[in-house]
Design a protein around this motif. Sequence first.
Motif, mmCIF file in Angstrom:
data_model
loop_
_atom_site.group_PDB
_atom_site.id
_atom_site.type_symbol
_atom_site.label_atom_id
_atom_site.label_comp_id
_atom_site.label_asym_id
_atom_site.label_seq_id
_atom_site.Cartn_x
_atom_site.Cartn_y
_atom_site.Cartn_z
ATOM 1 N N VAL A 178 52.128 -29.885 51.112
ATOM 2 C CA VAL A 178 52.845 -30.660 50.102
ATOM 3 C C VAL A 178 52.159 -30.539 48.741
ATOM 4 N N ASN A 179 50.832 -30.579 48.739
ATOM 5 C CA ASN A 179 50.090 -30.473 47.477
ATOM 6 C C ASN A 179 50.193 -29.093 46.853
ATOM 7 N N ALA A 180 50.461 -28.082 47.680
ATOM 8 C CA ALA A 180 50.614 -26.727 47.158
ATOM 9 C C ALA A 180 51.975 -26.521 46.499
ATOM 10 N N LEU A 181 52.883 -27.444 46.781
ATOM 11 C CA LEU A 181 54.238 -27.335 46.244
ATOM 12 C C LEU A 181 54.396 -28.174 44.982
ATOM 13 N N GLY A 182 55.424 -27.864 44.245
ATOM 14 C CA GLY A 182 55.758 -28.621 43.053
ATOM 15 C C GLY A 182 57.165 -28.276 42.637
ATOM 16 N N PRO A 183 57.573 -28.644 41.439
ATOM 17 C CA PRO A 183 58.935 -28.364 40.976
ATOM 18 C C PRO A 183 59.178 -26.894 40.650
ATOM 19 N N THR A 184 58.100 -26.104 40.524
ATOM 20 C CA THR A 184 58.246 -24.675 40.228
ATOM 21 C C THR A 184 58.406 -23.888 41.525
ATOM 22 N N PRO A 185 59.454 -23.066 41.657
ATOM 23 C CA PRO A 185 59.675 -22.299 42.888
ATOM 24 C C PRO A 185 58.526 -21.329 43.173
ATOM 25 N N VAL A 186 58.114 -21.249 44.443
ATOM 26 C CA VAL A 186 57.044 -20.349 44.872
ATOM 27 C C VAL A 186 57.462 -19.659 46.171
ATOM 28 N N GLU A 187 56.781 -18.570 46.483
ATOM 29 C CA GLU A 187 57.044 -17.860 47.731
ATOM 30 C C GLU A 187 56.311 -18.540 48.883
ATOM 31 N N VAL A 188 56.954 -18.519 50.052
ATOM 32 C CA VAL A 188 56.339 -19.140 51.224
ATOM 33 C C VAL A 188 55.036 -18.419 51.576
ATOM 34 N N ASP A 189 55.008 -17.102 51.444
ATOM 35 C CA ASP A 189 53.780 -16.360 51.746
ATOM 36 C C ASP A 189 52.614 -16.817 50.863
ATOM 37 N N ASP A 190 52.924 -17.188 49.627
ATOM 38 C CA ASP A 190 51.866 -17.691 48.738
ATOM 39 C C ASP A 190 51.333 -19.039 49.233
ATOM 40 N N GLY A 248 64.299 -16.504 48.590
ATOM 41 C CA GLY A 248 63.458 -17.200 49.559
ATOM 42 C C GLY A 248 62.417 -18.112 48.962
ATOM 43 N N LEU A 249 62.483 -18.381 47.651
ATOM 44 C CA LEU A 249 61.518 -19.281 47.006
ATOM 45 C C LEU A 249 61.855 -20.735 47.331
ATOM 46 N N VAL A 250 60.837 -21.584 47.289
ATOM 47 C CA VAL A 250 61.030 -23.002 47.566
ATOM 48 C C VAL A 250 60.288 -23.842 46.532
ATOM 49 N N SER A 251 60.808 -25.035 46.303
ATOM 50 C CA SER A 251 60.122 -26.030 45.480
ATOM 51 C C SER A 251 60.369 -27.373 46.143
ATOM 52 N N VAL A 252 59.746 -28.417 45.601
ATOM 53 C CA VAL A 252 59.852 -29.719 46.237
ATOM 54 C C VAL A 252 60.162 -30.778 45.219
ATOM 55 N N ASN A 253 60.956 -31.792 45.642
ATOM 56 C CA ASN A 253 61.179 -32.967 44.810
ATOM 57 C C ASN A 253 59.984 -33.901 44.999
ATOM 58 N N MET A 254 59.311 -34.211 43.914
ATOM 59 C CA MET A 254 58.120 -35.032 44.006
ATOM 60 C C MET A 254 58.516 -36.502 44.170
ATOM 61 N N LEU A 255 57.811 -37.204 45.046
ATOM 62 C CA LEU A 255 58.048 -38.631 45.230
ATOM 63 C C LEU A 255 57.487 -39.400 44.054
ATOM 64 N N ASP A 256 58.139 -40.520 43.719
ATOM 65 C CA ASP A 256 57.642 -41.376 42.631
ATOM 66 C C ASP A 256 56.331 -42.041 43.043
#
Length: 383
Positions: free
Chosen positions: A332-344, A375-383
């Motif tokens: 979760v900490n590796a993710l953010g609103p910017t899309p990234v590759e799962v391999d990364d 195949g990129l992913v990003s996450v909605n950050m919780l408040d």
Amino acid sequence: MTAGGSGRTGIALTERQRLAWLRLIRSDNVGPATFRDLINNFGTAERALDALPELSRRGGAAKPVRIASREEAERELEFAARFGAALVGIGEPDYPPALRQIDAAPPLLAMKGHLKLAQRPSIGIVGSRNASISGVKMASLLARDCGVAGYSITSGLARGIDAAAHRASLETGTIAALAGGLDQPYPPENIDLLREIWDGKGIAVSEMPFGWEPRARDFPRRNRLIAGISLGVAVIEAAQRSGSLITARLAADFGRLVFAVPGSPLDPRCHGTNGLLKNGATVTTEPRDILEALSPLSKIDLFSPPQVEEPVYEESETWHEPPDEKERSMVVNALGPTPVEVDDIIRHTGLSASAVYLVLLELDIAGRLNRHAGGLVSVNMLD
């Protein structure tokens, strides 16, 4: 040269499987890609349905995930039967074989009409709703001659170019992809045309539930079906910003050939098609341009194994132990609103691929994961 075909292959779902598949794809936060990941992790749709509440909780959902009930699925299956339609699974014989090959293909497709037509190689024809007389004539010419050559013609039932392509291929076979449910066709003035399609030698297809009225955001999904079903897509009179260009872009992403009919630089309806030609689309001025380009592709065997199936697994082969809180936090900490590759993400965290994918699945079911092209992913950050 007449387009070839390999014959119908595949394994039919049992009625129990079909009911579970329908419940799963109609549950909240479960799209085609998520459906595939759930089957890959849990082996069957029934096991995946049982796992949804816990996956949602671990993913940090604000409220319990809505799971489609057995009664809802049974009602939809009963309505489909009364309507004369079928809900066809991705591994079943009547599922369009080229569509099977795209990333995140619909696991279930509502289909009505001459279903065996779906096994023939198809050419998509799309273009302006406000078409010129010459544009309509060109669409009719391409559809008629390509149909005689053995291809089905796939389009989106829209006014203008789409309708002309459908009408010209009624006798040889046409496929109408809908943005809403099969019982909610759009636009209303093409309802009679749709009836001619499914009562004759054509098919209507949709991935949306019966009763679903199409919204603006649903039409790109319809365009995705057109691009996925077709080996190549021909564009006639498309403006600079149009759904037809979305279909062309999707076709290119899927490795399909893109054809464009050149038009006057002074006609805004041709700005998009002329732009496609500048970017490498095949210049198309007669049906032979399409037929010669597609001839080698029509011989390719499209009947490879589907992306989603339910083989018999041992329990230990399908279930991965859920990551602990430390591992989950790392992802979760590796993710953010910017899309990234799962391999990364895997490299960054040092976790196993199965652990990372399971955390992503939890976030997905919780409604926090965003999937992007490539195949990129990003996450909605919780408040």
